[in-house]
Design an enzyme around this catalytic site. Sequence first.
Site, mmCIF file in Angstrom:
data_model
loop_
_atom_site.group_PDB
_atom_site.id
_atom_site.type_symbol
_atom_site.label_atom_id
_atom_site.label_comp_id
_atom_site.label_asym_id
_atom_site.label_seq_id
_atom_site.Cartn_x
_atom_site.Cartn_y
_atom_site.Cartn_z
ATOM 1 C CE LYS A 12 -0.539 0.176 5.019
ATOM 2 N NZ LYS A 12 -1.149 -0.591 6.266
ATOM 3 N NE ARG A 111 -7.156 1.041 11.176
ATOM 4 C CZ ARG A 111 -5.766 0.904 10.684
ATOM 5 N NH1 ARG A 111 -4.983 1.871 10.597
ATOM 6 N NH2 ARG A 111 -5.454 -0.341 10.497
ATOM 7 C CE1 TYR A 250 8.924 32.458 -1.489
ATOM 8 C CE2 TYR A 250 9.473 30.039 -1.387
ATOM 9 C CZ TYR A 250 9.038 31.113 -2.174
ATOM 10 O OH TYR A 250 8.651 31.019 -3.533
ATOM 11 C CG MET A 298 5.468 23.563 -4.252
ATOM 12 S SD MET A 298 4.468 24.424 -5.240
ATOM 13 C CE MET A 298 3.345 25.296 -3.905
HETATM 14 C C1 LIG Z 1 -0.409 -1.474 6.927
HETATM 15 C C2 LIG Z 1 -0.946 -2.665 7.611
HETATM 16 C C3 LIG Z 1 0.117 -3.719 7.725
HETATM 17 C C4 LIG Z 1 1.816 -3.723 7.760
HETATM 18 O O1 LIG Z 1 2.260 -2.896 8.794
HETATM 19 P P1 LIG Z 1 3.710 -2.696 9.001
HETATM 20 O O2 LIG Z 1 3.852 -1.975 10.398
HETATM 21 O O3 LIG Z 1 4.199 -2.051 7.941
HETATM 22 O O4 LIG Z 1 4.466 -4.228 9.118
HETATM 23 C C5 LIG Z 1 -0.708 -4.963 8.515
HETATM 24 N N1 LIG Z 1 -1.796 -4.998 8.608
HETATM 25 C C6 LIG Z 1 -2.550 -3.964 8.333
HETATM 26 C C7 LIG Z 1 -3.946 -4.365 8.381
HETATM 27 C C8 LIG Z 1 -2.137 -2.784 7.755
HETATM 28 O O5 LIG Z 1 -3.060 -1.846 7.556
#
Ligand SMILES: *Cc1c(COP(=O)(O)O)cnc(C)c1O
Length: 358
Positions: A12, A111, A250, A298
């Site tokens: 991700k 969550r 800046y 930037m």
């Molecule tokens: C991002 C994520 C992981 C990986 O976590 P790391 O700390 O980067 O190893 C695992 N499980 C879920 C549900 C995540 O959102």
Amino acid sequence: MAGDRLFAVCVKANAYGHGMPEMVSLLTEIPGVDYLTVHSADEARVCRAYGWTKEIIVLGPLSPWEVGDLFEYNLQPTVVSKTVLERIGKECEKRNQSARVHLKLETGTNRQGITENEIEQFAVVFKKYKQLSRPFGLSTHFANIEDTTNHEYAQSQLKEFNRLAGLFNKAGLKPTIRHTACSAALVLFDKTKFDLVRPGISIYGHWPSKETHLSYRLTGGENDIFHPVMSWRARITQIKKVPADSFVGYGCTYRTTSVARLAIIPVGYYDGYSRALSNQAYVLIKGKRAPVRGRVCMNLIMVDISDIKGIKLGEIATLIGTDNGQTLSAEQLADWSGTINYEILARISPETTRVISD
Ligand SMILES: *Cc1c(COP(=O)(O)O)cnc(C)c1O
């Protein structure tokens, strides 16, 4: 597959800033990687576009209108909503196909997660659609595992996960696999590994945190099991001399006390080099520290090279990585800017060119 356990790599956030296309093409070559995990159906589509043919789990929420993608791109969703499960069931019926869904259980992160009193409602939906029949996976995620050396809360979540999994079994919803382990859980607690592990940051050679590193060392673990795989570099586009008492950048936040030589580097907050690094960070040039002067712009930063000899236009500046034996880490940038290594890496702009080298 590592032993009889499935191995899922988290790609991700543009593969934690490493470049999803690059990472997916590399991971495709590694037989031991069974799964990719991504946040969204959009990310999963990118993985498919770059040639990933094995399994994908979507960890984040799936919108009802994305249910068709599950079948089109062969994705395994994380489901926490009865409405979404119902949609998936209907779609299975329509296509006369099955779907492998993962249910995420609420164990204390608050969550995304299914609570105990929702189990019965989920059981009803599974019974209604014979193509769905039961969950493929049960999962949860730890709230307080990398932020501390005290793992009581994580242990209580693990206990709760096992308790809820027992209730799912009783309700006739025994899953094929269970999974809970992010990087910190994976290196610290064997009991979190179950049937599949899903690390992210450690795959890229970073400890999840200092606390995780310390906890691991206290259990007798080796010091250097992770080595960051990515460096961030840019070429100097301009070198100039400025007089004493000149302001730089800046807001006139920096003023020279003597004649100074500055190098301009074409990286700024747009590229993911945080403005919080203004007057805080340094970059490495010829293995020497060149401090950032004034505000991060930037698209540009100015660094002081007054005391570094022999620098030419086009010389490489290292923002993260090793240069002539000197190392500047993502963790150091995180400390300077009040954040964590995850954010430093994930925010490096996807537009920055990634180059794979040996
Ligand atoms: C991002 C994520 C992981 C990986 O976590 P790391 O700390 O980067 O190893 C695992 N499980 C879920 C549900 C995540 O959102």
